[in-house]
Design a protein around this motif. Structure first.
Motif, mmCIF file in Angstrom:
data_model
loop_
_atom_site.group_PDB
_atom_site.id
_atom_site.type_symbol
_atom_site.label_atom_id
_atom_site.label_comp_id
_atom_site.label_asym_id
_atom_site.label_seq_id
_atom_site.Cartn_x
_atom_site.Cartn_y
_atom_site.Cartn_z
ATOM 1 N N GLY A 10 0.818 -1.204 0.000
ATOM 2 C CA GLY A 10 0.000 0.000 0.000
ATOM 3 C C GLY A 10 0.846 1.246 0.000
ATOM 4 N N ASP A 11 0.228 2.358 -0.345
ATOM 5 C CA ASP A 11 0.947 3.614 -0.410
ATOM 6 C C ASP A 11 0.562 4.578 0.694
ATOM 7 N N LEU A 12 -0.651 4.464 1.239
ATOM 8 C CA LEU A 12 -1.129 5.437 2.208
ATOM 9 C C LEU A 12 -0.856 4.950 3.619
ATOM 10 N N LEU A 13 0.184 5.487 4.231
ATOM 11 C CA LEU A 13 0.623 5.005 5.524
ATOM 12 C C LEU A 13 0.930 6.188 6.431
ATOM 13 N N THR A 14 1.124 5.928 7.756
ATOM 14 C CA THR A 14 1.298 7.068 8.654
ATOM 15 C C THR A 14 2.644 7.210 9.325
ATOM 16 N N ALA A 49 -2.014 2.488 8.451
ATOM 17 C CA ALA A 49 -1.916 2.377 6.992
ATOM 18 C C ALA A 49 -3.251 1.914 6.437
ATOM 19 N N GLN A 50 -3.396 2.060 5.141
ATOM 20 C CA GLN A 50 -4.560 1.495 4.464
ATOM 21 C C GLN A 50 -4.170 1.109 3.059
ATOM 22 N N VAL A 51 -4.825 0.076 2.555
ATOM 23 C CA VAL A 51 -4.650 -0.344 1.169
ATOM 24 C C VAL A 51 -6.024 -0.668 0.612
ATOM 25 N N ARG A 71 3.185 -5.995 15.732
ATOM 26 C CA ARG A 71 2.088 -6.955 15.851
ATOM 27 C C ARG A 71 0.790 -6.419 15.259
ATOM 28 N N SER A 72 0.849 -5.323 14.529
ATOM 29 C CA SER A 72 -0.336 -4.755 13.878
ATOM 30 C C SER A 72 -0.890 -5.749 12.863
ATOM 31 N N ASP A 106 6.741 3.397 5.502
ATOM 32 C CA ASP A 106 7.266 2.635 4.372
ATOM 33 C C ASP A 106 6.801 1.197 4.564
ATOM 34 N N LEU A 107 5.742 0.812 3.876
ATOM 35 C CA LEU A 107 5.127 -0.493 4.087
ATOM 36 C C LEU A 107 6.071 -1.632 3.720
#
Length: 143
Positions: A10-14, A49-51, A71-72, A106-107
Motif C-alpha cells: 500500500g501507499d497510504l501510511l502514517t 496504513a490502508q490499502v 504486531r499490527s 514505508d510499508l
C-alpha cells in the motif's frame, strides 16, 4: 486482535519504520506471547496504513493497544463500528500526509521487519528445541 492479514502492498501510511521503538524488536519477550491468547483484550489503538483490495475493499493496518507496532494486523472497516473516532483520526492523518506535514510508513520496510521478527522467533524456538535435545542426550550419556 483479529487474524485477517491480506499481505497487500500500500501507499497510504502514517509512520516511518524508523519511528518504531527498539522494544518492538527485542528478544526479551517472545512474539507468541503477544497473540490474543494472552487472555487480555487488545482494542484497536489507531490506524497506521490502508490499502485498497479487490472490489475497492479498504484494509486498514491497525495498531493494537498495549502491543508493539510490529504486531499490527490488517482489518476491515467493520472493526471500527464501536470506535469510529479511530477512523476520524485516520482521516485527519491522511490529510496531514497529503499536505506533507507527516511522513507515511514505508510499508515494504514494515513488512520486512515483520518477516524478520517472525524468522527470529522461529529461530529462537528451534534453538530452544535443540538445547532441550542436547540436554537429554547429555543426561542419557552421563548415566
Amino acid at each position: 486482535m483479529a487474524a485477517t492479514n491480506p499481505q497487500q502492498p500500500g501507499d497510504l501510511l502514517t509512520d516511518s519504520i524508523d519511528d518504531l521503538d527498539d522494544e518492538d524488536f527485542t528478544d526479551d519477550e517472545s512474539l507468541a506471547s503477544l497473540e490474543t491468547d494472552d487472555g487480555q483484550d487488545h482494542p484497536p489503538e489507531r490506524i497506521i496504513a490502508q490499502v485498497k483490495g479487490k472490489n475497492d475493499f479498504i484494509w486498514y493496518l491497525v495498531k493494537w493497544k498495549d502491543c508493539p507496532v510490529i504486531r499490527s494486523s490488517w482489518e476491515g472497516q467493520d472493526l471500527f463500528v464501536n470506535c469510529p473516532w479511530i477512523l476520524d483520526a485516520w482521516s485527519v492523518e491522511l490529510q496531514k500526509q497529503a499536505e506533507g506535514l507527516t511522513k507515511p510508513l514505508d510499508l515494504a520496510s514494515f513488512d520486512k521487519a515483520v518477516l524478520d521478527a517472525e524468522l527470529t522467533q522461529r529461530q529462537r524456538r528451534g534453538l530452544r528445541r535443540f538445547k532441550k535435545r542436547i540436554s537429554r542426550v547429555l543426561s542419557i550419556a552421563a548415566s
